[in-house]
Design an enzyme around this catalytic site. Structure first.
Site, PDB file in Angstrom:
ATOM      1  N   CYS A  56       7.866  -2.773   4.643  1.00 40.01           N
ATOM      2  CA  CYS A  56       7.172  -1.623   4.386  1.00 40.01           C
ATOM      3  C   CYS A  56       7.115  -0.528   5.349  1.00 40.01           C
ATOM      4  CB  CYS A  56       5.829  -2.080   4.059  1.00 40.01           C
ATOM      5  SG  CYS A  56       4.472  -0.641   3.988  1.00 40.01           S
ATOM      6  N   CYS A  63       5.572   6.430   1.053  1.00 34.53           N
ATOM      7  CA  CYS A  63       6.114   5.197   1.152  1.00 34.53           C
ATOM      8  C   CYS A  63       7.478   5.715   2.159  1.00 34.53           C
ATOM      9  CB  CYS A  63       6.849   4.747  -0.345  1.00 34.53           C
ATOM     10  SG  CYS A  63       7.873   3.260  -0.228  1.00 34.53           S
ATOM     11  N   HIS A  94      -4.003   1.682   6.036  1.00 34.90           N
ATOM     12  CA  HIS A  94      -3.444   0.385   6.419  1.00 34.90           C
ATOM     13  C   HIS A  94      -4.645  -0.222   7.363  1.00 34.90           C
ATOM     14  CE1 HIS A  94       0.986   0.276   5.479  1.00 34.90           C
ATOM     15  NE2 HIS A  94       0.377   1.489   5.065  1.00 34.90           N
ATOM     16  N   GLU A 124       1.338  -5.335   0.430  1.00 37.35           N
ATOM     17  CA  GLU A 124       1.354  -3.985  -0.009  1.00 37.35           C
ATOM     18  C   GLU A 124       0.247  -3.606  -1.114  1.00 37.35           C
ATOM     19  OE1 GLU A 124       4.402  -0.864  -0.450  1.00 37.35           O
ATOM     20  OE2 GLU A 124       5.904  -2.264   0.427  1.00 37.35           O
ATOM     21  N   GLY A 166       3.766   0.472   6.711  1.00 37.31           N
ATOM     22  CA  GLY A 166       3.216  -0.586   7.221  1.00 37.31           C
ATOM     23  C   GLY A 166       3.783  -0.782   8.716  1.00 37.31           C
TER      24      GLY A 166
END
Length: 271
Positions: free
Chosen positions: A211, A77, A154, A202, A214
Site C-alpha cells: 500500500c 493510491c 491512515h 486497506e 500506507g
C-alpha cells in the site's frame, strides 16, 4: 461495447486500468467497479483505476479516479500512481480526489510527489478532537496510534513484530470504528536498523501485498516520532518502497511498477 483494459501492479498491489482520456466511457458505478474487481467472476484487482481528461487542463494533464475492491471511490493510491506514471511514460501532473500530484517515471517504476501530509483531527477525519500523534485509544494490544491523512486516512500502530498482529481480524474492526467517519486504513509496523517493516489493512480492499499511501503515512509517523530519518525504506510483503519526507514539506514515494497484461471486456457484462 468492447472496452480495453491494462492490468498492472505495484509490489503486488494490482490494478485494472481503464484509459478513457481519448475515448469516453459510460459513467462508472460502484456496482460495475465491484464486479470488474471480483477475482472469481470479473477481471480481478485490488483497485480499478479510471483515467479521464482533467477537469481543468491548465492545472493537470489528466484525471485519475480510484475505486476499491468493494466498488467505493477513494481519494488516493500511491502504488496505482506509480503504475499510471509507467503507463503514461513522461512526467505529468495528475488530478485526484485529494488534489493534484506529480508523477515522474523511472526505470521500472516511478517517483510520485504525494503532497503534504495532514495531521489535524478534522483533516483525518476523526469524530472528535484528539492528539493525532499519540491517540489515546486502543483496540486490544494495538494502542496509541498516529493518525495521518496522505490523501486518504491512515492510522499507524508501532509494534515489536507486525507479523504477530491478527490484522485480518482487527483491521476491519478498526476500519469501521465510529471514531473514523470516513473509515480508515490500518497500518501495523515495526522499526529495525533504520528501516520499517509494514503490513496494511486497506479500507475497502482488505489485506494487500503493498500500500503506497500506507507506506507514506507510516514513514511520516515514524519520522515525527524520531524513530527513523528520511529517506527511509519501507518493507512490505510485496517489496520495498523508499519514502522521503521532511516536516513542512511534501512526501516523495519511489518504487517499482509493472504492466502484467492487456485485454478487453464487454461493458454490459458487468454491474
Amino acid at each position: 461495447m468492447r472496452i480495453p483494459f491494462i492490468k498492472m501492479h505495484g509490489l503486488g498491489n494490482d490494478f485494472v486500468v481503464l484509459d478513457a482520456r481519448a475515448d469516453a466511457l459510460p459513467e462508472m458505478t460502484r456496482a460495475k467497479a465491484k464486479a470488474l474487481a471480483d477475482r472469481n467472476t470479473g477481471i480481478g484487482c485490488d483497485q480499478l483505476i479510471l483515467l479521464q481528461p482533467a477537469t481543468d487542463g491548465s492545472l493537470a494533464d489528466f484525471r485519475m479516479r480510484i475505486f476499491n475492491h468493494d466498488g467505493g471511490e477513494v481519494e488516493a493510491c500511491g502504488n496505482a500512481s506509480r503504475a499510471v506514471a509507467l503507463l503514461h511514460g513522461t512526467s505529468a501532473r495528475v488530478e485526484t480526489a485529494s488534489g493534484t500530484i506529480s508523477l515522474t517515471p523511472s526505470e521500472g517504476g516511478a517517483s510520485v510527489d504525494m503532497g503534504a501530509p495532514r495531521f489535524d483531527w478534522d483533516a483525518i477525519p476523526l469524530d472528535q478532537p484528539l492528539d493525532t500523534m499519540h491517540m489515546p485509544v486502543g483496540w486490544e494490544a494495538l494502542e496509541a496510534p498516529d493518525a495521518v491523512n496522505v490523501g486518504n486516512p491512515h492510522v499507524v500502530f508501532f509494534v515489536d513484530d507486525e507479523h504477530t498482529v491478527e490484522l485480518d481480524r482487527l483491521g476491519p474492526l478498526i476500519e469501521h470504528d465510529p471514531l473514523f467517519p470516513d473509515r480508515v486504513n490500518v497500518n501495523v509496523a515495526s522499526v529495525s536498523s533504520g528501516a520499517i517493516s509494514l503490513r496494511v489493512w486497506e479500507r475497502g480492499a482488505g489485506l494487500t501485498r503493498a500500500c503506497g499511501t500506507g507506506a507514506c503515512a507510516t514513514a511520516v509517523a515514524a519520522i515525527r516520532r524520531k524513530l527513523v530519518t528520511s529517506p527511509v525504506a519501507v518493507h512490505l510483503p510485496g517489496g520495498t518502497l523508499t519514502i522521503d519526507w521532511h516536516p513542512g514539506g511534501t512526501i516523495t514515494m519511489s518504487g517499482p511498477a509493472q504492466e502484467s497484461f492487456r485485454g478487453s471486456f464487454e461493458w454490459d457484462d458487468f454491474g
